[in-house]
Design an enzyme around this catalytic site. Structure first.
Site, mmCIF file in Angstrom:
data_model
loop_
_atom_site.group_PDB
_atom_site.id
_atom_site.type_symbol
_atom_site.label_atom_id
_atom_site.label_comp_id
_atom_site.label_asym_id
_atom_site.label_seq_id
_atom_site.Cartn_x
_atom_site.Cartn_y
_atom_site.Cartn_z
ATOM 1 N N GLY A 1 0.798 -1.220 0.000
ATOM 2 C CA GLY A 1 0.000 0.000 0.000
ATOM 3 C C GLY A 1 0.824 1.260 0.000
ATOM 4 O O GLY A 1 0.427 2.271 0.595
ATOM 5 N N ASP A 45 -2.638 -7.010 -4.934
ATOM 6 C CA ASP A 45 -3.950 -6.698 -4.374
ATOM 7 C C ASP A 45 -4.059 -7.556 -3.125
ATOM 8 O O ASP A 45 -4.250 -8.765 -3.212
ATOM 9 C CB ASP A 45 -5.055 -7.039 -5.376
ATOM 10 C CG ASP A 45 -6.451 -6.788 -4.822
ATOM 11 O OD1 ASP A 45 -6.576 -6.519 -3.610
ATOM 12 O OD2 ASP A 45 -7.422 -6.889 -5.601
ATOM 13 N N ASN A 84 1.262 -2.459 5.426
ATOM 14 C CA ASN A 84 0.661 -1.126 5.558
ATOM 15 C C ASN A 84 -0.698 -0.986 4.875
ATOM 16 O O ASN A 84 -1.534 -0.210 5.329
ATOM 17 C CB ASN A 84 1.639 -0.093 4.978
ATOM 18 C CG ASN A 84 1.020 1.277 4.790
ATOM 19 O OD1 ASN A 84 0.939 2.073 5.713
ATOM 20 N ND2 ASN A 84 0.575 1.561 3.559
ATOM 21 N N THR A 130 -8.580 -7.882 3.400
ATOM 22 C CA THR A 130 -7.555 -6.907 3.015
ATOM 23 C C THR A 130 -6.621 -6.559 4.166
ATOM 24 O O THR A 130 -5.395 -6.582 4.027
ATOM 25 C CB THR A 130 -8.218 -5.620 2.494
ATOM 26 O OG1 THR A 130 -9.090 -5.940 1.419
ATOM 27 C CG2 THR A 130 -7.173 -4.610 2.036
ATOM 28 N N TYR A 132 -23.233 -7.823 9.688
ATOM 29 C CA TYR A 132 -22.130 -6.916 9.346
ATOM 30 C C TYR A 132 -22.375 -5.496 9.816
ATOM 31 O O TYR A 132 -23.455 -4.933 9.656
ATOM 32 C CB TYR A 132 -21.920 -6.906 7.833
ATOM 33 C CG TYR A 132 -20.775 -6.040 7.356
ATOM 34 C CD1 TYR A 132 -19.461 -6.460 7.486
ATOM 35 C CD2 TYR A 132 -21.012 -4.786 6.773
ATOM 36 C CE1 TYR A 132 -18.400 -5.673 7.043
ATOM 37 C CE2 TYR A 132 -19.956 -3.999 6.320
ATOM 38 C CZ TYR A 132 -18.656 -4.450 6.460
ATOM 39 O OH TYR A 132 -17.620 -3.670 6.015
#
Length: 319
Positions: free
Chosen positions: A40, A92, A119, A140, A196
């Protein structure tokens, strides 16, 4: 004490406070023998971390999803530091396939690896699943970095053993780790759309970053590896990370205006933990404003950390 220091800029035991920049906390440090991977690093504090570590002489590998943005960062660094050593590899982090491809490409370069800074991250995004069928913030912010670390760990160990230079793994967490779901990690309902909540899911992923660091530190110590693992809260930083929740972020910035940092300040703790000699041998700790702080009770739960490790291993091995 952490919040007081962040608001006032008072220096802590390290000699630095919330107002310190990445350049200031690395002043006088020679990183020319280090190869550093930063995920990142095509924007925000990742890009500033890359610039400052390149300024100190490190060979920086920028891991970025957006190659054009990463190339712009590289060119900007080279304009200011013509001698900088910068390479770019696409990644990714939400995709385990992409993470594996990145690791394979890096390993094929036959470089040493001294520092890994996990990061990259997303925040407060609407519910969605990654291409691997995992809730996106968890995929992620935690799972991709967990997988990447495992794929590169042997390289870090052998580099440390061969060179005698301590390897360091830095996971970017957040003070938001104090606000996960009530059970901490929703192991049984991780991908449940009905359960969620974007803020709790972010807190869950940031809690996972600390738990991952702690369990990894325990394992590295047990095997006698010359590699440390720590987590950091960069602070509330003026970046575009909160783009998915603009109204909430506007209110947050208004209420907590004195706590917000600029990007050079936001990159300071990552750089400090990655290369400062004062942290030699320090592992399994949590840092904010370039000082060690105590995270939440849940973040210090060794049983939960082990459970998360086993859960994460099952996830990556099933894909």
């Amino acid at each position: 004490m952490g919040y007081i220091r962040e608001a006032t800029g008072i220096k802590g035991p390290s000699g630095f406070g919330s107002g310190a920049t990445a350049e200031q906390v690395t002043q006088g440090i020679d990183a020319s023998r280090l190869t550093v991977i930063i995920t990142g690093a095509s924007s925000g504090i990742g890009a500033e971390t890359a610039r400052v570590l390149a300024l100190r002489g490190a060979h920086v590998i920028i891991g970025a999803r957006n190659l054009e943005a990463a190339s712009n960062v590289k060119q900007s660094i080279l304009q200011g530091i013509p001698s900088a050593r910068i390479d770019i590899i696409q990644i990714d982090v939400s995709s385990l396939r992409s993470v594996r491809t990145f690791a394979n490409k890096f390993l094929a370069m036959n470089l040493p690896l001294n520092v890994l800074i996990n990061n990259a991250g997303i925040m407060y995004c609407p519910f969605q699943l990654s291409e691997d069928g995992v809730e996106m913030q968890f995929a992620t912010n935690h799972l991709g970095h967990f997988f990447l670390t495992n794929l590169l760990l042997e390289k870090m160990k052998t580099t440390a053993a061969r060179t005698g230079i301590e390897g360091r793994i830095v996971n970017l967490s957040s003070v938001a780790h104090v606000g996960p779901y009530s059970e901490g990690i929703k192991f049984d309902k991780l991908n449940d759309k009905k359960a969620y909540n974007d803020k709790s899911a972010y807190g869950q992923s940031k809690l996972a970053n600390i738990l991952h660091s702690n369990e990894l530190a325990r394992r590295l110590k047990a095997e006698g590896a010359n590699v440390t693992a720590n987590s950091v809260h960069p602070g509330l930083v003026r970046t575009n990370l909160g783009k998915h929740s603009p109204i909430f972020m506007t209110v947050l910035k208004t209420v907590t205006c004195v706590l917000w940092k600029n990007i050079p300040q936001g990159a300071a703790t990552s750089c400090y933990v990655a290369v400062h000699p004062n942290l030699k041998g320090v592992s399994g700790k949590y840092f904010a404003d370039s000082n060690e702080e105590k995270p939440s009770d849940m973040a210090r739960d060794a049983v939960l950390a082990k459970k998360l490790w086993d859960f994460s291993e099952r996830l990556v091995n099933s894909k």
